[in-house]
Design a protein around this motif. Sequence first.
Motif, mmCIF file in Angstrom:
data_model
loop_
_atom_site.group_PDB
_atom_site.id
_atom_site.type_symbol
_atom_site.label_atom_id
_atom_site.label_comp_id
_atom_site.label_asym_id
_atom_site.label_seq_id
_atom_site.Cartn_x
_atom_site.Cartn_y
_atom_site.Cartn_z
ATOM 1 N N THR A 1 15.174 1.835 3.582
ATOM 2 C CA THR A 1 15.010 2.523 2.304
ATOM 3 C C THR A 1 14.345 3.881 2.515
ATOM 4 N N PRO A 2 14.958 4.982 2.057
ATOM 5 C CA PRO A 2 14.326 6.295 2.233
ATOM 6 C C PRO A 2 13.126 6.464 1.308
ATOM 7 N N VAL A 3 12.095 7.126 1.807
ATOM 8 C CA VAL A 3 10.894 7.406 1.021
ATOM 9 C C VAL A 3 10.432 8.831 1.291
ATOM 10 N N LEU A 4 9.772 9.401 0.309
ATOM 11 C CA LEU A 4 9.164 10.723 0.409
ATOM 12 C C LEU A 4 7.660 10.560 0.504
ATOM 13 N N LEU A 5 7.040 11.201 1.475
ATOM 14 C CA LEU A 5 5.585 11.197 1.600
ATOM 15 C C LEU A 5 5.070 12.606 1.353
ATOM 16 N N ARG A 6 4.122 12.715 0.452
ATOM 17 C CA ARG A 6 3.484 14.008 0.179
ATOM 18 C C ARG A 6 2.073 13.765 -0.308
ATOM 19 N N MET A 7 1.260 14.811 -0.246
ATOM 20 C CA MET A 7 -0.101 14.705 -0.731
ATOM 21 C C MET A 7 -0.128 14.747 -2.259
ATOM 22 N N GLU B 1 -8.887 17.790 0.023
ATOM 23 C CA GLU B 1 -9.352 18.898 0.847
ATOM 24 C C GLU B 1 -8.850 18.604 2.248
ATOM 25 N N PRO B 2 -7.698 19.151 2.629
ATOM 26 C CA PRO B 2 -7.086 18.794 3.907
ATOM 27 C C PRO B 2 -8.080 18.896 5.070
ATOM 28 N N GLY B 3 -8.108 17.822 5.853
ATOM 29 C CA GLY B 3 -9.034 17.734 6.966
ATOM 30 C C GLY B 3 -10.337 17.047 6.623
ATOM 31 N N LEU B 4 -10.690 17.015 5.333
ATOM 32 C CA LEU B 4 -11.912 16.339 4.886
ATOM 33 C C LEU B 4 -11.560 15.057 4.143
ATOM 34 N N HIS B 5 -10.756 15.161 3.116
ATOM 35 C CA HIS B 5 -10.211 13.957 2.487
ATOM 36 C C HIS B 5 -8.802 14.258 2.011
ATOM 37 N N GLU B 6 -7.911 13.323 2.299
ATOM 38 C CA GLU B 6 -6.507 13.468 1.955
ATOM 39 C C GLU B 6 -6.020 12.164 1.344
ATOM 40 N N THR B 7 -5.221 12.272 0.305
ATOM 41 C CA THR B 7 -4.594 11.116 -0.304
ATOM 42 C C THR B 7 -3.094 11.382 -0.377
ATOM 43 N N TRP B 8 -2.322 10.483 0.246
ATOM 44 C CA TRP B 8 -0.878 10.643 0.358
ATOM 45 C C TRP B 8 -0.152 9.588 -0.450
ATOM 46 N N ALA B 9 0.961 9.984 -1.031
ATOM 47 C CA ALA B 9 1.799 9.087 -1.826
ATOM 48 C C ALA B 9 3.083 8.759 -1.085
ATOM 49 N N VAL B 10 3.572 7.546 -1.304
ATOM 50 C CA VAL B 10 4.915 7.147 -0.867
ATOM 51 C C VAL B 10 5.758 7.028 -2.124
ATOM 52 N N LEU B 11 6.818 7.844 -2.221
ATOM 53 C CA LEU B 11 7.594 7.981 -3.448
ATOM 54 C C LEU B 11 9.075 7.740 -3.195
ATOM 55 N N ASP B 12 9.789 7.453 -4.263
ATOM 56 C CA ASP B 12 11.248 7.404 -4.227
ATOM 57 C C ASP B 12 11.747 8.850 -4.223
ATOM 58 N N PRO B 13 12.495 9.292 -3.192
ATOM 59 C CA PRO B 13 12.949 10.698 -3.163
ATOM 60 C C PRO B 13 13.792 11.085 -4.377
ATOM 61 N N ALA B 14 14.484 10.101 -4.968
ATOM 62 C CA ALA B 14 15.312 10.398 -6.144
ATOM 63 C C ALA B 14 14.489 10.509 -7.418
ATOM 64 N N LEU B 15 13.234 9.999 -7.383
ATOM 65 C CA LEU B 15 12.354 10.017 -8.559
ATOM 66 C C LEU B 15 10.958 10.457 -8.127
ATOM 67 N N PRO B 16 10.831 11.676 -7.624
ATOM 68 C CA PRO B 16 9.561 12.093 -7.008
ATOM 69 C C PRO B 16 8.395 12.231 -7.973
ATOM 70 N N ASP B 17 8.652 12.257 -9.280
ATOM 71 C CA ASP B 17 7.569 12.400 -10.250
ATOM 72 C C ASP B 17 7.197 11.077 -10.916
ATOM 73 N N GLU B 18 7.863 9.994 -10.520
ATOM 74 C CA GLU B 18 7.580 8.678 -11.071
ATOM 75 C C GLU B 18 6.443 8.012 -10.295
ATOM 76 N N PRO B 19 5.800 6.979 -10.872
ATOM 77 C CA PRO B 19 4.785 6.241 -10.123
ATOM 78 C C PRO B 19 5.336 5.779 -8.784
#
Length: 202
Positions: A17-23, A67-85
Amino acid sequence: MTPPPAPRLLLNLRDGTPVLLRMFTPADRAAVQEAFRRLSLDSHYYRFWTQHRELPDSLLTRFLNPEPGLHETWAVLDPALPDEPGQGGGSFWRLENEPWRAEISFTVADEVQHRGVGSLLLALLWVRAREVGIAEFFGVVLPDNYTVLDWFRALGARVTLHGGQYVFELELEESKLKPTPTTERFKQRLREVEAALTEAQD
């Protein structure tokens, strides 16, 4: 040490399953709140040690202002619905008094648990943390959260009991990982993340 800019990565879960990872960003506030509302009571309890379904506003603000390098929180998202939970999220929080260590935490949506979301997030946080000089992750786990405890033990983390909770400590050094099937799968995730980050930064 200045970290590289945060990229957007396209990867796959174990089943392809493809996923998008972004901060995360402040624009994700509503989607993150909705994602936590959808968690089962057990998932919410093991992540936050409470069954309240709303995230405290102060904690949410911290999640959404990395704050990259100090604290980062990354999401795993559906690439087709990148703004959904999303399907999950993971964070590291570097200690001010011990900058070579960082606390980590994960949340995985109930419907995608046991499909490799957590391993993918750990691999990404590992690579990002190593780039800025972090050498060890740690986390605090409830004593009956056997899934997380067994996972980190299989990777070779030190697990100790403190005040009724378990603390795991995982050195960010591949040679110190325990030789287990879990570790072999995790190393493959590391290679995939490293390749994706290299491609995104070229």
